[in-house]
Write a protein that holds these residues in place. Structure first.
Motif, short mmCIF file in Angstrom:
data_model
loop_
_atom_site.label_atom_id
_atom_site.label_comp_id
_atom_site.label_asym_id
_atom_site.label_seq_id
_atom_site.Cartn_x
_atom_site.Cartn_y
_atom_site.Cartn_z
N ASP A 268 0.70 -1.57 -0.03
CA ASP A 268 0.02 -0.51 0.26
C ASP A 268 0.94 1.21 0.12
N ALA A 269 2.04 1.13 0.24
CA ALA A 269 3.22 2.37 1.06
C ALA A 269 3.24 2.69 -0.55
N MET A 270 3.63 1.47 -1.13
CA MET A 270 4.76 1.64 -2.44
C MET A 270 2.84 2.02 -3.43
N LYS A 271 1.79 1.72 -3.41
CA LYS A 271 1.05 2.61 -4.56
C LYS A 271 1.03 4.05 -4.06
N ALA A 272 0.47 4.37 -3.01
CA ALA A 272 0.49 5.71 -2.81
C ALA A 272 2.14 6.63 -3.11
N ALA A 273 3.06 5.58 -3.33
CA ALA A 273 4.37 6.19 -3.20
C ALA A 273 5.03 6.14 -4.73
N HIS A 274 3.55 6.01 -5.80
CA HIS A 274 3.64 6.16 -7.72
C HIS A 274 4.44 5.04 -7.93
N ILE A 275 4.96 3.67 -6.96
CA ILE A 275 5.71 2.60 -7.40
C ILE A 275 4.58 1.80 -8.15
N LYS A 276 4.86 2.15 -9.09
CA LYS A 276 3.54 1.90 -9.83
C LYS A 276 3.70 0.03 -10.41
N GLY A 277 4.86 0.25 -10.61
CA GLY A 277 4.92 -1.14 -11.05
C GLY A 277 6.52 -2.16 -10.27
N ALA A 278 6.90 -3.29 -10.52
CA ALA A 278 7.80 -3.97 -10.45
C ALA A 278 8.54 -5.23 -10.88
N LEU A 279 9.78 -4.97 -11.55
CA LEU A 279 10.17 -6.68 -11.42
C LEU A 279 9.84 -7.84 -10.38
N VAL A 280 9.21 -8.85 -11.02
CA VAL A 280 9.36 -9.71 -10.18
C VAL A 280 10.25 -11.42 -10.40
N GLY A 281 10.67 -11.83 -9.81
CA GLY A 281 11.83 -12.47 -10.55
C GLY A 281 11.55 -13.69 -10.21
N VAL A 282 10.23 -14.13 -10.46
CA VAL A 282 9.58 -15.74 -10.68
C VAL A 282 10.00 -16.83 -10.87
N GLU A 283 10.76 -16.43 -11.75
CA GLU A 283 11.65 -18.08 -12.33
C GLU A 283 10.82 -19.26 -12.36
N ALA A 284 10.73 -19.70 -12.09
CA ALA A 284 9.79 -21.39 -12.11
C ALA A 284 8.59 -20.80 -11.15
N VAL A 285 7.43 -21.84 -11.92
CA VAL A 285 6.00 -21.97 -11.70
C VAL A 285 5.99 -23.29 -11.00
N THR A 286 7.06 -24.28 -11.06
CA THR A 286 6.83 -25.16 -10.00
C THR A 286 8.15 -25.70 -8.88
N PRO A 287 7.76 -26.39 -7.55
CA PRO A 287 8.72 -26.33 -6.73
C PRO A 287 10.39 -26.68 -7.33
N ALA A 288 10.05 -27.88 -8.01
CA ALA A 288 11.44 -28.66 -8.38
C ALA A 288 12.33 -27.12 -9.40
N GLY A 289 11.39 -27.00 -9.86
CA GLY A 289 12.29 -25.70 -10.93
C GLY A 289 12.43 -24.04 -9.94
#
Ligand code: SF4
Length: 506
Positions: A268-289
């Motif tokens: 919520d603080a990010m949103k209020a601070a105009h931080i509208k986007g973030a790169l999130v390292g998801v990397e893999a969608v499985t536990p093994a990955g």
């Protein structure tokens, strides 16, 4: 003696997307007696000048070409950046370096320049990992305003994690070195005064203290650690409360781990601070990955989708970053990944193939695995892959247990094509009310796709050069979209009001 700062690039779109921050930081770190550094133009180099070249692995080869030209013209050549830090001798052997600055250049740069002026440059200057209070603020007064869409400001250096494919925690360290809100906000206000509305917070990890860290320190009754963590966290909130006071047309983008979604007060603080986007390292969608890349603090499956949606629900758009070619990947992983990216409502996505980067755990393993006599391409050992001419470089570097390199490459390309098809982009743009806004979103999505998909994994050089042409044209309307009216009288927002101060998450 003139000082030149060169950011090597063999890919130029006329308009660059993000300002290369290091150039403006080193410009600020250049002693006044040298005058303002000259940027970007090897043609102006004269005998006796000093030339600083910052390289990372991807542009090292181009950097060496420029270094040799500068040396032939009689200049002192100084290399820096992550790649030169890891391979200083290479910059000497191939790039004509007189000197290499290893680690942070904020302080060491001035010393290297003084020695060049005296005609006695040292081979190596150890910049190391300096304290945040010594980070130098960039000289934004030198930036050519219409060359860049985004400015870039760093708020924290270093990341406490230890992902196997990433060099940040080994080169920038695991201890977050965080700048005070005063110095960060001053730079940002200066940028907005000049007309920059879009600012990338070029941090390794904008969320350096997690709820888990705080719970752990509390359970261990480690009061010193707890107060250190709380201080870092409070400073984050203080910065965000000041960003929130900036004009509403400002947009910030950063990099963050997905653990931030457990902390909705932070989002919520990010949103209020105009931080509208973030790169999130998801990397893999499985536990093994995730295990493959030492990133088991990430979630998989439905929990992952829920966590990414939380960002969106709290007003932070996600650029999801996914890696293909992990040992546990199977042909069905590609469709499952794009389906997860779509269900998780990520606004943008990038799909990269696993590559061994110097300075990472993966690289050490890969280099060791190839033994004392690695395969050679054009007379260059594969383990120095960045020195192989671009058109001869393999697209993938790992043998995969069940898929060929070509299968991984073509499936990755298909995932980009699917995620960035016109229909998909149009559907994703539905959160934007105006038609004009939706068209701008399509334009930006297409630029993003062309810049990062075709130039990275296309096998056909015609496709790569078509991509560059495309981006060159698309970048023209985009640059206008990103520019703001200068606000020379903008004031610096003051400290956080007490009501906005952070909780500790206990
Ligand atoms: S990939 Fe991200 S989370 Fe992992 S070590 Fe690098 S910066 Fe940190």
């Amino acid at each position: 003696m003139n000082v030149h700062l060169i950011n090597p690039s063999s890919v130029s779109f006329g308009t660059a997307v993000i300002t290369p921050r290091w150039q403006y930081v080193l410009a600020a770190a250049t002693p006044k007696s040298f005058g303002d550094p000259i940027q970007m133009d090897p043609e102006q180099i004269q005998p006796g000048d000093a030339v600083g070249i910052g390289i990372h692995t991807a542009n090292a080869l181009r950097g060496y070409e420029i270094g040799k030209i500068a040396r032939e013209r009689g200049a002192y050549v100084i290399f820096g950046g992550i790649h030169a830090t890891l391979y200083p001798q290479e910059a000497v052997d191939l790039g004509g370096a007189h000197a290499v600055v290893k680690g942070d250049g904020d302080i060491a740069w001035a010393k290297a320049l003084e020695d060049c002026r005296a005609g006695t440059p040292k081979a190596v200057y150890v910049g190391g990992q300096i304290e945040a209070s010594d980070f130098v603020a960039a000289r934004w007064d030198l930036v050519p305003r219409d060359r860049y869409m985004w400015a870039s400001v760093q708020t924290v250096r270093g990341c406490p994690k230890h992902c196997s494919f990433c060099s940040v925690w080994r080169t920038d360290g695991q201890r977050p070195r965080q700048r005070t809100s005063d110095v960060v906000i001053e730079e940002i206000v200066q940028l907005r005064r000049l007309g920059f509305r879009f600012v990338a917070l070029a941090d390794d990890n904008f969320y350096p203290v997690t709820q888990t860290d705080i719970k752990l320190a509390t359970a261990q009754k480690n009061t010193a650690r707890l107060s250190e963590l709380n201080a870092i966290r409070d400073e984050r909130f203080e910065l965000m409360s000041r960003l929130a006071q900036l004009p509403d047309d400002m947009v910030f983008f950063t990099q963050i781990t997905m653990e931030a979604a457990e902390d909705t007060e932070f989002l919520d603080a990010m949103k209020a601070a105009h931080i509208k986007g973030a790169l999130v390292g998801v990397e893999a969608v499985t536990p093994a990955g995730l295990k493959d890349v030492y990133k088991d603090f990430n979630l998989a499956g439905e929990d992952l989708i829920e966590r990414l949606k939380t960002f969106r629900r709290h007003g932070v758009h996600v650029l999801g970053s996914f890696i293909f070619g992990l040992p546990s990947d199977r042909p069905e992983t590609f469709d499952a990944t794009v389906a997860a990216a779509i269900s998780a409502e990520v606004t943008f996505a990038q799909f990269v193939t696993l590559s061994p980067y110097p300075g990472t755990v993966d690289f050490i393993k890969w280099e060791k695995g190839l033994g004392a006599n690695p395969p050679m391409i054009a007379g260059i050992p594969l383990t120095r892959r960045w020195l192989i001419p671009q058109n001869l470089r393999p697209k993938l570097y790992w043998d995969h247990p069940v898929m060929s390199a070509e299968e991984i490459r073509s499936r990755t390309q298909a995932v980009w094509d699917n995620f960035y098809s016109f229909n998909s982009i149009w559907k994703r743009s539905s959160f934007i009310k105006s038609k004009r806004g939706r068209l701008a979103f399509v334009l930006i999505s297409k630029i993003y796709r062309q810049m990062y998909a075709d130039t990275g994994i296309a096998t056909d050089s015609a496709r790569v050069s078509r991509s560059r042409e495309w981006v060159r044209w698309l970048a023209i309307p985009c640059r206008r979209l990103f520019a703001g009216r200068p606000m020379p009288d903008l004031q610096i927002p003051q400290m956080a009001a007490p009501a906005f101060a952070a909780g500790t998450g206990d």
